[in-house]
Design an enzyme around this catalytic site. Sequence first.
Site, PDB file in Angstrom:
ATOM      1  N   GLU A 225      10.242 -20.498   0.882  1.00  0.00           N
ATOM      2  CA  GLU A 225       9.247 -20.638   1.956  1.00  0.00           C
ATOM      3  C   GLU A 225       8.504 -19.314   2.032  1.00  0.00           C
ATOM      4  OE1 GLU A 225       8.621 -23.228   3.992  1.00  0.00           O
ATOM      5  OE2 GLU A 225      10.173 -24.521   3.157  1.00  0.00           O
TER       6      GLU A 225
ATOM      7  N   CYS B 215       4.282 -17.195   9.285  1.00  0.00           N
ATOM      8  CA  CYS B 215       3.674 -17.639   8.031  1.00  0.00           C
ATOM      9  C   CYS B 215       2.699 -18.791   8.276  1.00  0.00           C
ATOM     10  CB  CYS B 215       4.749 -18.040   7.034  1.00  0.00           C
ATOM     11  SG  CYS B 215       5.936 -19.183   7.697  1.00  0.00           S
TER      12      CYS B 215
HETATM   13  P1  NAD Z   1       8.940  -7.547   2.282  1.00  0.00           P
HETATM   14  O1  NAD Z   1       8.198  -8.376   1.337  1.00  0.00           O
HETATM   15  O2  NAD Z   1       9.588  -6.309   1.789  1.00  0.00           O
HETATM   16  O3  NAD Z   1      10.109  -8.385   2.978  1.00  0.00           O
HETATM   17  C1  NAD Z   1       9.946  -9.687   3.453  1.00  0.00           C
HETATM   18  C2  NAD Z   1      11.348 -10.205   3.739  1.00  0.00           C
HETATM   19  O4  NAD Z   1      12.047 -10.337   2.512  1.00  0.00           O
HETATM   20  C3  NAD Z   1      12.193  -9.245   4.576  1.00  0.00           C
HETATM   21  O5  NAD Z   1      12.984 -10.005   5.451  1.00  0.00           O
HETATM   22  C4  NAD Z   1      13.072  -8.518   3.566  1.00  0.00           C
HETATM   23  O6  NAD Z   1      14.331  -8.151   4.098  1.00  0.00           O
HETATM   24  C5  NAD Z   1      13.252  -9.561   2.505  1.00  0.00           C
HETATM   25  N1  NAD Z   1      13.421  -9.008   1.186  1.00  0.00           N
HETATM   26  C6  NAD Z   1      12.685  -8.037   0.609  1.00  0.00           C
HETATM   27  N2  NAD Z   1      13.099  -7.822  -0.649  1.00  0.00           N
HETATM   28  C7  NAD Z   1      14.130  -8.674  -0.873  1.00  0.00           C
HETATM   29  C8  NAD Z   1      14.963  -8.945  -1.976  1.00  0.00           C
HETATM   30  N3  NAD Z   1      14.796  -8.331  -3.147  1.00  0.00           N
HETATM   31  N4  NAD Z   1      15.930  -9.873  -1.834  1.00  0.00           N
HETATM   32  C9  NAD Z   1      16.082 -10.554  -0.690  1.00  0.00           C
HETATM   33  N5  NAD Z   1      15.309 -10.358   0.393  1.00  0.00           N
HETATM   34  C10 NAD Z   1      14.340  -9.427   0.296  1.00  0.00           C
HETATM   35  O7  NAD Z   1       7.954  -7.151   3.427  1.00  0.00           O
HETATM   36  P2  NAD Z   1       8.040  -6.907   4.959  1.00  0.00           P
HETATM   37  O8  NAD Z   1       7.282  -5.675   5.262  1.00  0.00           O
HETATM   38  O9  NAD Z   1       9.397  -7.025   5.563  1.00  0.00           O
HETATM   39  O10 NAD Z   1       7.203  -8.156   5.439  1.00  0.00           O
HETATM   40  C11 NAD Z   1       5.841  -8.149   5.068  1.00  0.00           C
HETATM   41  C12 NAD Z   1       5.395  -9.373   4.400  1.00  0.00           C
HETATM   42  O11 NAD Z   1       6.420 -10.317   4.193  1.00  0.00           O
HETATM   43  C13 NAD Z   1       4.391 -10.038   5.289  1.00  0.00           C
HETATM   44  O12 NAD Z   1       3.125  -9.575   4.994  1.00  0.00           O
HETATM   45  C14 NAD Z   1       4.544 -11.468   4.977  1.00  0.00           C
HETATM   46  O13 NAD Z   1       3.672 -11.795   3.928  1.00  0.00           O
HETATM   47  C15 NAD Z   1       5.929 -11.614   4.460  1.00  0.00           C
HETATM   48  N6  NAD Z   1       6.826 -12.286   5.392  1.00  0.00           N
HETATM   49  C16 NAD Z   1       6.760 -13.641   5.413  1.00  0.00           C
HETATM   50  C17 NAD Z   1       7.558 -14.325   6.281  1.00  0.00           C
HETATM   51  C18 NAD Z   1       7.497 -15.817   6.351  1.00  0.00           C
HETATM   52  O14 NAD Z   1       7.864 -16.381   7.375  1.00  0.00           O
HETATM   53  N7  NAD Z   1       7.118 -16.512   5.270  1.00  0.00           N
HETATM   54  C19 NAD Z   1       8.415 -13.634   7.131  1.00  0.00           C
HETATM   55  C20 NAD Z   1       8.464 -12.237   7.074  1.00  0.00           C
HETATM   56  C21 NAD Z   1       7.657 -11.572   6.175  1.00  0.00           C
END
Ligand code: NAD
Length: 479
Positions: free
Chosen positions: A247, A281
């Site tokens: 997702e 999202c």
């Molecule tokens: P990010 O991409 O680093 O992390 C997003 C999420 O993924 C976080 O919860 C993080 O803990 C997790 N994550 C990161 N790397 C991972 C890995 N290798 N394995 C497992 N989990 C991992 O960025 P962020 O600064 O935390 O969030 C920013 C972006 O993430 C936003 O711009 C948005 O696009 C996206 N996001 C989307 C949703 C959603 O509901 N689809 C939720 C949160 C963040």
Amino acid sequence: MSESINYKLFINGTWRSGSDGSDLALTNPATEQEFGRVAVASATDLDDALMSAQNSLLSWSKTPASDRGTLLVRAARILIGKIDAAATALSKEQGKTLAEARGEYARAVETLEWNGTHAEELSAPIPMGETRMIVPEGIGVVAAFTPWNYPAVLNARKLAAPLAAGCAVILKGAEETPSAGVFIVEALEEAGIPTGVVSLVFGNPPMISEHLLGSPIVRALTFTGSTPVGKQLAKIAANNLQRCVLELGGHSPIVVFEDTDLSKAVSAISEYKFECAGQSCNAPSRVLVARRIYETFLAKLVEAAARIRIGNPDDPATEMGPMANARRIEAMERLTKDAVDRGAKVETGGARLDRSGFYWAPTILSNVHPESKVLREEPFGPILTVAPFDSIEQAIEEANATEYGLASYFFSNSPDVQKRMINSLLAGAVSVNYLKGVSADAPNAGINQSGYGYEGGVEGLRTFQNLKLVNAAGPLAIR
Ligand code: NAD
């Protein structure tokens, strides 16, 4: 001064610190002050979680589905009794208002209940005439990864469907918002979940995902988060052929046609867009408006956005709290500056609030150049762009001009327009005159760069099952 909170890992039926004693700080986004710590899982802790999941799997998968369902419903009832404390903790660590946090927990309860109520029916053999049948079986151990924006409802989704299907789950909660995982797992523990069936870990996300997905014990992964991380996980999962539910991000359009009740549309858009400070999202990020009503619509939307009461999330008068972390403020600054440098007009907002905490004003941008980053990257914050359109063809083309495909919205009561828009919008979900979160009984998935695999409803539970096909030479003796 309030006491510091320490959240622990839940492994093999026990709450414990990380084996090497590491932890991470928790920051209140409304004050930027540290208020607690969360334990970090080591490789040893993850191996323990894998072993306990594997050891518990056979007995849990053979537990009658009706008993699994009853346990989930019991956990939902227990969670209801914890909502005040859980919502307060969530609001403090995430920044959403208390009302938003309570609403999110209501959806978490609904999710546990829906999957609990349907566990038996969806685990039952499916006859295919007299000689064949399908036997649904849990897929095995599931690794689940949730983000920080809606941790209560997303943790509930990541746990409820696999548990109903007879799987064991190792859940990695978001390090910035650990309380939701803790409250929901405690509710499952109180409801009697057997040892090892659920583990809860936090720590270094890439290390944890690589370690868990590196094990053939894990048969499926479910992740909610950004598209780049989802792709990384899918690549790792390919090594062990683990089934993926991804997702991912979105860049959702709203198309407003001339026959719309403008006041109703504006309040629905403003209310939904700025929930959780726009960090959803499914939140709309681009509004396309029929040119004849464009100026009136824009004026009303700007007025509604400027009226939103921003403040501390535990103040009942607050309508929008801070953003969850400093990364989001940096992203808002970068996207706004890029748009303005390319000629956009800031109709309202466009800046961080001059106070401590990660507060960004609800922002409406017009005259945004098509090459602007805010139209390409998922804004994931309280920024909305507005532009006029001259024909339905142009509206469809611009609505679909994104690599994402999560949600699309439009406002019109015309049967012809509704038919055309529903058939033309490239998205996993299309909402008509309506902006609301997804309910537990409906399948939800993105298309294109927004991911694949269903969450929610019948399809969301089936995702965690193997459908074993049974063929016989004559009528089957068992039914
Ligand atoms: P990010 O991409 O680093 O992390 C997003 C999420 O993924 C976080 O919860 C993080 O803990 C997790 N994550 C990161 N790397 C991972 C890995 N290798 N394995 C497992 N989990 C991992 O960025 P962020 O600064 O935390 O969030 C920013 C972006 O993430 C936003 O711009 C948005 O696009 C996206 N996001 C989307 C949703 C959603 O509901 N689809 C939720 C949160 C963040």
